[in-house]
Design an enzyme around this catalytic site. Structure first.
Site, PDB file in Angstrom:
ATOM      1  N   HIS A   1      -3.378  -5.806   2.486  1.00 36.61           N
ATOM      2  CA  HIS A   1      -2.998  -6.004   3.881  1.00 36.61           C
ATOM      3  C   HIS A   1      -3.526  -7.375   4.300  1.00 36.61           C
ATOM      4  O   HIS A   1      -4.255  -8.022   3.554  1.00 36.61           O
ATOM      5  CB  HIS A   1      -3.653  -4.940   4.769  1.00 36.61           C
ATOM      6  CG  HIS A   1      -3.328  -3.533   4.380  1.00 36.61           C
ATOM      7  ND1 HIS A   1      -2.131  -2.931   4.699  1.00 36.61           N
ATOM      8  CD2 HIS A   1      -4.039  -2.598   3.707  1.00 36.61           C
ATOM      9  CE1 HIS A   1      -2.138  -1.685   4.250  1.00 36.61           C
ATOM     10  NE2 HIS A   1      -3.280  -1.455   3.638  1.00 36.61           N
TER      11      HIS A   1
ATOM     12  N   CYS B   1       0.820  -1.214   0.000  1.00 38.77           N
ATOM     13  CA  CYS B   1       0.000   0.000   0.000  1.00 38.77           C
ATOM     14  C   CYS B   1       0.860   1.273   0.000  1.00 38.77           C
ATOM     15  O   CYS B   1       1.435   1.605  -1.029  1.00 38.77           O
ATOM     16  CB  CYS B   1      -0.984  -0.059   1.164  1.00 38.77           C
ATOM     17  SG  CYS B   1      -2.392   1.026   0.943  1.00 38.77           S
TER      18      CYS B   1
HETATM   19  N1  GLN Z   1      -1.883   6.830   2.497  1.00 36.72           N
HETATM   20  C1  GLN Z   1      -2.087   5.969   1.366  1.00 36.72           C
HETATM   21  C2  GLN Z   1      -3.473   6.084   0.764  1.00 36.72           C
HETATM   22  O1  GLN Z   1      -4.425   6.320   1.449  1.00 36.72           O
HETATM   23  C3  GLN Z   1      -1.783   4.530   1.734  1.00 36.72           C
HETATM   24  C4  GLN Z   1      -2.778   3.944   2.704  1.00 36.72           C
HETATM   25  C5  GLN Z   1      -2.345   2.609   3.270  1.00 36.72           C
HETATM   26  O2  GLN Z   1      -1.170   2.303   3.268  1.00 36.72           O
HETATM   27  N2  GLN Z   1      -3.285   1.851   3.812  1.00 36.72           N
HETATM   28  O3  GLN Z   1      -3.612   5.908  -0.413  1.00 36.72           O
END
Ligand code: GLN
Length: 256
Positions: free
Chosen positions: A194, A93
């Site tokens: 995740h 992510c």
């Molecule tokens: N901040 C990033 C987004 O919202 C990644 C989010 C995350 O790693 N869950 O796109």
């Protein structure tokens, strides 16, 4: 005594949402189950990234810590050097976004990434992409369907040299309109999943491990197989997995 295989967990305090640090634990444990010594090295923000690790792991993060992590990584060349020297990387992510060419923060401001993956991440006006994901991996990887959970505001588009990790069956993944999820460049694997993704998908863990160590003996794990079956089924048939909700709520959640 053989040197342990070293797995670096990068900036767990910045990039560690949803238990993503567990990916490093899974990699180390799957080696130990095969009697291969392994150690996890936590690398905190402000510390130099050690060269010579076989695998580097980065998790997800919120926008501000993610921008800080990118700044830290770009201040040196340790990760790029390690990849050039043959190391593998798993980036989840925010980690994926940071390894791309550029990514946008919540304020829309563009940040430079590390350029290890040929992709760019921007923001659109749509809602955050949240929920269970099922991915049919690129056939060349020889992996079974991947299961995970996503929560991101970023939309990632792949560049001309990019290869996706797979195609979305359920969920959003890269959300760039081509149905792709994740991105692979040699031993560098980025994904929106995740879970931790390697706990849910041990075949992906073994893929990363064997990309640096060569072929590994298989491990039978009926418990994980059963969990995977449950998660894959739940993502494909979400209404069947809410038995505690009344039929009215289930209708509402299904949107009919
Ligand atoms: N901040 C990033 C987004 O919202 C990644 C989010 C995350 O790693 N869950 O796109």
């Amino acid at each position: 005594m053989t040197e342990p295989v070293s797995i670096a967990l990068l900036y767990p305090e910045l990039l560690g949402t949803y238990g993503d640090g567990g990916n490093a634990t899974v990699l180390a444990q799957r080696l130990r189950w095969r009697n291969i010594p392994a150690k996890v090295i936590d690398v905190h923000a402000g510390e130099p990234i050690p060269g010579g690790c076989q695998i580097y792991v980065m998790g997800g993060g919120e926008d501000a810590p993610q921008a800080l992590a990118a700044q830290e990584l770009r201040a040196g060349s340790a990760l790029v050097d390690a990849v050039e020297g043959g190391a593998a990387v798993l980036a989840v992510c925010a980690g994926l976004q940071v390894l791309g060419q550029r990514f946008a923060g919540q304020d829309g401001k563009s940040h430079l990434g590390l350029g290890l993956l040929d992709c760019e991440t921007h923001r659109d006006d749509g809602p955050r992409r949240i929920g269970e994901v099922v991915v049919a991996p690129d056939a060349e990887l020889g992996l079974p369907d991947l299961t995970g959970y996503e929560n991101h505001g970023g939309v990632t588009t792949l560049g001309p040299t990019a290869r996706p990790l797979g195609q979305v069956v359920v969920g959003h993944g890269n959300a760039g309109g081509d149905g792709s999820e994740g991105i692979v460049n040699g031993r560098v694997v980025g994904t929106y999943l995740h879970g931790p993704v390697l706990a849910r998908n041990p075949a992906l863990a073994d893929h990363l491990l064997s990309s640096v160590l060569g072929p590994l003996d298989p491990i039978d794990d009926p418990e994980v197989d059963a969990l995977r079956k449950e998660r894959l089924h739940a993502a494909r048939h979400p209404h069947m997995h809410m038995p505690q909700l009344s039929s009215g709520w289930r209708r509402l959640l299904r949107g009919n």
